[in-house]
Scaffold this motif. Structure first.
Motif, PDB file in Angstrom:
ATOM      1  N   PHE A  12     -18.537 -29.552  -6.312  1.00 29.33           N
ATOM      2  CA  PHE A  12     -17.165 -28.984  -6.157  1.00 29.33           C
ATOM      3  C   PHE A  12     -17.440 -27.291  -6.104  1.00 29.33           C
ATOM      4  N   ILE A  13     -16.698 -27.042  -4.980  1.00 29.43           N
ATOM      5  CA  ILE A  13     -16.502 -25.453  -4.576  1.00 29.43           C
ATOM      6  C   ILE A  13     -15.098 -25.234  -4.853  1.00 29.43           C
ATOM      7  N   THR A  14     -14.954 -24.243  -5.666  1.00 25.63           N
ATOM      8  CA  THR A  14     -13.593 -23.458  -5.916  1.00 25.63           C
ATOM      9  C   THR A  14     -13.108 -22.220  -5.289  1.00 25.63           C
ATOM     10  N   ARG A  15     -14.007 -21.418  -4.780  1.00 22.77           N
ATOM     11  CA  ARG A  15     -13.869 -20.159  -4.546  1.00 22.77           C
ATOM     12  C   ARG A  15     -14.997 -19.997  -3.052  1.00 22.77           C
ATOM     13  N   LEU A  16     -14.379 -19.646  -2.074  1.00 23.60           N
ATOM     14  CA  LEU A  16     -15.411 -19.414  -0.908  1.00 23.60           C
ATOM     15  C   LEU A  16     -14.980 -17.729  -0.339  1.00 23.60           C
ATOM     16  N   ARG A  17     -15.969 -17.012  -0.143  1.00 25.89           N
ATOM     17  CA  ARG A  17     -15.737 -15.610   0.548  1.00 25.89           C
ATOM     18  C   ARG A  17     -16.785 -15.628   1.596  1.00 25.89           C
ATOM     19  N   TYR A  18     -16.000 -15.043   2.643  1.00 30.82           N
ATOM     20  CA  TYR A  18     -17.130 -14.526   3.777  1.00 30.82           C
ATOM     21  C   TYR A  18     -17.135 -13.122   3.800  1.00 30.82           C
ATOM     22  N   ALA A  19     -17.895 -12.178   4.522  1.00 33.46           N
ATOM     23  CA  ALA A  19     -18.015 -10.893   4.628  1.00 33.46           C
ATOM     24  C   ALA A  19     -19.000 -10.560   6.004  1.00 33.46           C
ATOM     25  N   ILE A  20     -18.370 -10.086   6.958  1.00 39.37           N
ATOM     26  CA  ILE A  20     -19.072  -9.588   7.987  1.00 39.37           C
ATOM     27  C   ILE A  20     -20.134  -8.633   7.917  1.00 39.37           C
ATOM     28  N   ILE A  21     -21.211  -8.386   8.360  1.00 35.95           N
ATOM     29  CA  ILE A  21     -22.118  -7.240   8.024  1.00 35.95           C
ATOM     30  C   ILE A  21     -22.095  -6.537   9.590  1.00 35.95           C
ATOM     31  N   ARG A  22     -21.314  -5.465   9.815  1.00 39.78           N
ATOM     32  CA  ARG A  22     -21.187  -5.074  11.478  1.00 39.78           C
ATOM     33  C   ARG A  22     -22.399  -4.181  11.702  1.00 39.78           C
ATOM     34  N   PRO A  23     -22.809  -4.319  12.914  1.00 40.42           N
ATOM     35  CA  PRO A  23     -24.330  -3.456  13.233  1.00 40.42           C
ATOM     36  C   PRO A  23     -23.923  -2.298  13.564  1.00 40.42           C
ATOM     37  N   CYS A  24     -22.601  -1.838  13.646  1.00 41.67           N
ATOM     38  CA  CYS A  24     -22.251  -0.383  14.498  1.00 41.67           C
ATOM     39  C   CYS A  24     -20.963   0.203  13.891  1.00 41.67           C
ATOM     40  N   GLY A  25     -20.625   1.399  14.261  1.00 43.45           N
ATOM     41  CA  GLY A  25     -19.534   1.872  13.790  1.00 43.45           C
ATOM     42  C   GLY A  25     -19.566   2.481  12.375  1.00 43.45           C
ATOM     43  N   ALA A  26     -18.276   2.984  11.707  1.00 40.78           N
ATOM     44  CA  ALA A  26     -18.065   3.160  10.145  1.00 40.78           C
ATOM     45  C   ALA A  26     -18.594   2.162   9.314  1.00 40.78           C
ATOM     46  N   ASN A  27     -18.655   0.922   9.705  1.00 43.61           N
ATOM     47  CA  ASN A  27     -19.024  -0.083   8.719  1.00 43.61           C
ATOM     48  C   ASN A  27     -20.096  -0.427   9.109  1.00 43.61           C
ATOM     49  N   ALA A  28     -21.142  -0.067   9.531  1.00 46.26           N
ATOM     50  CA  ALA A  28     -22.491  -0.368  10.079  1.00 46.26           C
ATOM     51  C   ALA A  28     -23.160  -0.804   8.682  1.00 46.26           C
ATOM     52  N   GLY A  29     -23.867  -1.751   8.667  1.00 45.48           N
ATOM     53  CA  GLY A  29     -24.421  -2.136   7.596  1.00 45.48           C
ATOM     54  C   GLY A  29     -23.893  -2.398   6.003  1.00 45.48           C
ATOM     55  N   LYS A  30     -22.515  -2.335   6.040  1.00 41.22           N
ATOM     56  CA  LYS A  30     -21.564  -2.427   4.941  1.00 41.22           C
ATOM     57  C   LYS A  30     -21.607  -3.957   4.722  1.00 41.22           C
ATOM     58  N   ASN A  31     -21.735  -4.437   3.298  1.00 43.55           N
ATOM     59  CA  ASN A  31     -21.695  -5.945   2.980  1.00 43.55           C
ATOM     60  C   ASN A  31     -20.837  -5.642   1.893  1.00 43.55           C
ATOM     61  N   LEU A  32     -19.727  -6.323   1.930  1.00 39.00           N
ATOM     62  CA  LEU A  32     -18.657  -6.359   0.830  1.00 39.00           C
ATOM     63  C   LEU A  32     -18.995  -7.354  -0.377  1.00 39.00           C
ATOM     64  N   LEU A  33     -20.119  -8.282  -0.008  1.00 40.84           N
ATOM     65  CA  LEU A  33     -20.468  -9.116  -0.945  1.00 40.84           C
ATOM     66  C   LEU A  33     -22.051  -8.817  -1.407  1.00 40.84           C
TER      67      LEU A  33
END
Length: 682
Positions: free
Chosen positions: A587-608
């Motif tokens: 069973f899975i009760t919760r699923l989360r996705y986070a994109i790790i962007r290659p560029c811009g202000a969010n470059a390299g940020k991983n919310l997970l």
């Protein structure tokens, strides 16, 4: 008497052997020309076929044009002219062939598959070596993909080749019928032609494969693979140079082995003062539709070299005057071979401009481009650009070849910092999505479609004191023991951006029930859509990333990263990431996705990132003054539990003593009266 009686037998045996040798010597062997069926064919046998463009004449009435090449979904094909003939190129992952008379094969032990294919890199693996060609047969849920053979490296000759594959027509466990030739009672999906997705026999994972003819026949209908699978040698050509990049910066007046072409239907005008205030540039604009660049000194190679994926990086001005005027810009046509073959890219390769008033730097990746170019005037060239309904100003142009095989630059992207969708470097698209069935949160992710081979069940699960709503694969659907071992989740509202964006690095966290009854069972995100050198493909995670259950009777978090996900989904829309595979009803009760962007202000940020397993943690073991053993680890390694087992391979259980803070470490004192193995788990 005995001596005389032997002589006729010996004479007969010698005559038989002589005749056999003569018959064998008379059997023609390849390579055979592409303009006619192989002379080893048997006109008396039943054959179903399709030929593209200038059709080959069937040798008898038992050879009938019952086949069709399907397109759509993950089995897209497009028309191509190459090597002097028309063909079909696989631009998805699969080549699916439908046979309207498929029941003819219901009693055949083997099926011979004759293909006339173009001899390029698509016949081989990423390193240019032979690989198995697998063919999917049967209907869901009872499918199999036997290997039909390999193709020798000599077939990489930039010519049309006859290739014969042979596969067994195996029987189904449920009713004993053959997989090709009948539709069983438990069949699922689009089975009108006796196979999957509307087809009969599907060639598996063959992106960029180019075919002109496909034929199905009973064993021996075309001859033997040994007689047919022989290939003409390739024409002589200089080796590919150790180069992969050319370019021109018109604004700066700098050029690297390339020049603007200005003739015929591709005349141009150089303009100055183009762009927004504060960023005025010198640029080139097409007088009509086309903008083309010629490569000097055959710097990237010659037309006789093998076609490769090419990446174009262009800086162009998105003029405010373009807003609302349906102006499109991008690559339009390219050469497919060194003689006359040319392909035209679909209109979707040239998106409409929005009139933002900004200089835009973006890329396009075009597979299998020949350096002959289009209207290159004796120079070599890559794809030609087109401005439609408006003249687009270009200030710089770069062209990179993505080398393959064993070339010293194989796999290198010299324009890695030029993106197909510049918006991924901004806040235009979301970077996080979440599904929490226990809390009824559906923020960009939802349970996918239950059906086909991925039936799912939503129910309450978990330990007695922490019951939650969760989803699991159904496994047993009551149709002969077939296991629905998959979970699929839909991405809703384009929460992570459009499917047109380039492959993304995706972090995944799944909260699952570590059921004691399922200890040792595993789960992982398995198959996903991706893009390899401009061609849609399927990606698969390694089996080593599967998370095994340990039976702790708790809800736990599992973390994965996939480096190249497209959100087209696999058997799930409108968007999806990876489809999960299980070995039992987890069973899975919760699923989360986070994109790790290659560029811009969010470059390299991983919310997970906080869920990512640490690899720098080690246990420190020492003797305490009272004779016990001190086991310690870094205090900042939160979320970890010390576990023990009396023997490797046994069950791991949590150490009952809570750790105490000891300086910059967490430590536990354990007795040393029995052998134990210890580890940290999160």
């Amino acid at each position: 008497m005995k001596a005389n009686s032997i002589r006729p037998v010996v004479s007969l045996l010698l005559a038989f052997l002589t005749q056999a040798v003569a018959l064998h010597a008379a059997t023609p062997t390849g390579p055979f020309p592409p303009t006619d069926w192989p002379p080893t064919r048997d006109p008396a046998k039943v054959v179903h076929f399709i030929t593209v463009g200038d059709a080959l004449t069937p040798p008898s009435g038992t050879w009938t044009p019952d086949l069709s090449i399907l397109t759509g979904g993950d089995q897209v094909t497009e028309d191509i002219t190459i090597g002097g003939f028309q063909g079909k190129k696989v631009t998805g992952s699969f080549l699916n062939i439908a046979d309207t008379a498929f029941t003819a094969w219901a009693d055949s032990d083997f099926i011979d598959i004759l293909v006339q294919a173009y001899g390029d890199a698509a016949l081989f693996d990423a390193k240019g070596a032979p690989r198995n060609f697998n063919f999917l047969i049967g209907t869901l849920p009872e499918v199999t993909a036997p290997a039909g053979g390999q193709v020798a490296v000599e077939a990489k000759n930039k010519k049309w080749n006859w290739i014969l594959f042979r596969i067994p027509n195996s029987t189904r466990p449920s009713d004993g019928s053959r997989r090709i030739g009948s539709i069983p009672a438990n069949a699922q999906g689009a089975t009108t032609a006796g196979g999957v997705n509307g087809g009969t026999i599907r060639a598996e994972t063959v992106p960029n494969l180019i075919v002109r003819t496909v034929a199905f026949g009973a064993e021996g209908a075309f001859g033997t693979p040994e007689d047919i699978n022989l290939f003409a040698s390739s024409d002589a050509c200089e080796p590919e140079p150790v180069t992969n990049l050319v370019g021109i910066d018109i604004s700066a007046g700098v050029t690297n082995k390339i020049r603007i072409l200005n003739d015929g239907d591709q005349t141009v005008t150089l303009v100055t003062g183009v762009g927004p205030a504060g960023d005025l540039r010198r640029a080139v604009k097409p007088d009509g539709t086309f903008l083309n660049f010629g490569i000097l000194d055959s710097y990237l190679g010659r037309p006789c070299n093998e076609p490769h994926a090419m990446k174009i990086c262009v800086e162009f001005f998105d003029d405010p005057a373009f807003a609302g005027n349906d102006v499109h810009f991008g690559p339009e046509a390219y050469a497919t071979d060194e003689t006359t073959g040319t392909a035209v890219l679909p209109a979707s390769a040239r998106p409409a401009l929005l009139g933002t008033g900004k200089w835009i730097r973006r890329s396009w990746l075009v597979p299998a481009v020949d350096l002959r170019g289009v209207n290159a005037g004796g120079l070599t060239a890559g794809p030609r650009l087109a401005s439609e309904n408006g003249s687009v100003a270009v200030s710089s142009f770069q062209l990179a070849v993505i080398r393959g095989g064993t070339h010293p630059l194989a796999g290198q992207d010299a324009l890695a910092d030029c993106y197909a969708d510049p918006a991924i470097c901004t806040d235009a698209y979301g970077n996080f999505a979440e599904l929490d069935l226990g809390k009824e949160v559906r923020n960009g992710i939802d349970v996918g479609t239950s059906g086909g081979d991925q039936q799912m069940i939503v129910a309450e699960a978990g330990p007695a004191k922490d019951r939650r709503q969760a989803v699991r694969p159904a496994f047993d659907d009551g149709t002969g023991g077939f296991s629905h071992q998959y979970l699929n989740f839909a991405i809703t509202g384009e929460a992570l951006g459009p499917s047109s964006q380039p492959p993304a690095v995706l972090a995944i966290v799944a909260t699952y029930y570590d059921d004691p009854a399922l200890s040792g069972k595993t789960m992982r995100p398995e198959v996903y859509a991706t893009d390899r050198n401009g061609t849609a493909a399927l990606g698969f995670t390694a089996g080593t990333v599967a998370i095994p259950l340990e039976g702790t009777d708790t809800w736990r978090d599992a973390y994965w990263e996939i480096p190249d996900v497209k959100f087209n989904g696999v058997n799930q829309g409108p968007q999806a990431a990876a489809r999960f595979a299980f070995t039992d009803k987890i069973f899975i009760t919760r699923l989360r996705y986070a994109i790790i962007r290659p560029c811009g202000a969010n470059a390299g940020k991983n919310l997970l990132a906080s869920y990512k397993p640490r690899t720098d943690i080690s246990l420190a073991v020492s003797r305490s003054p009272d004779g016990r053993v001190r086991i310690a680890w870094p205090a900042d390694a939160t979320g970890f539990v010390l576990q023990a087992t009396p023997a490797l391979g046994g069950a791991w259980t949590a150490v009952p003593d809570a750790p105490v803070v000891d300086g910059n470490q967490l430590a536990v004192l354990v007795t040393a009266d029995a052998a134990r193995f210890y580890r940290l788990a999160n």
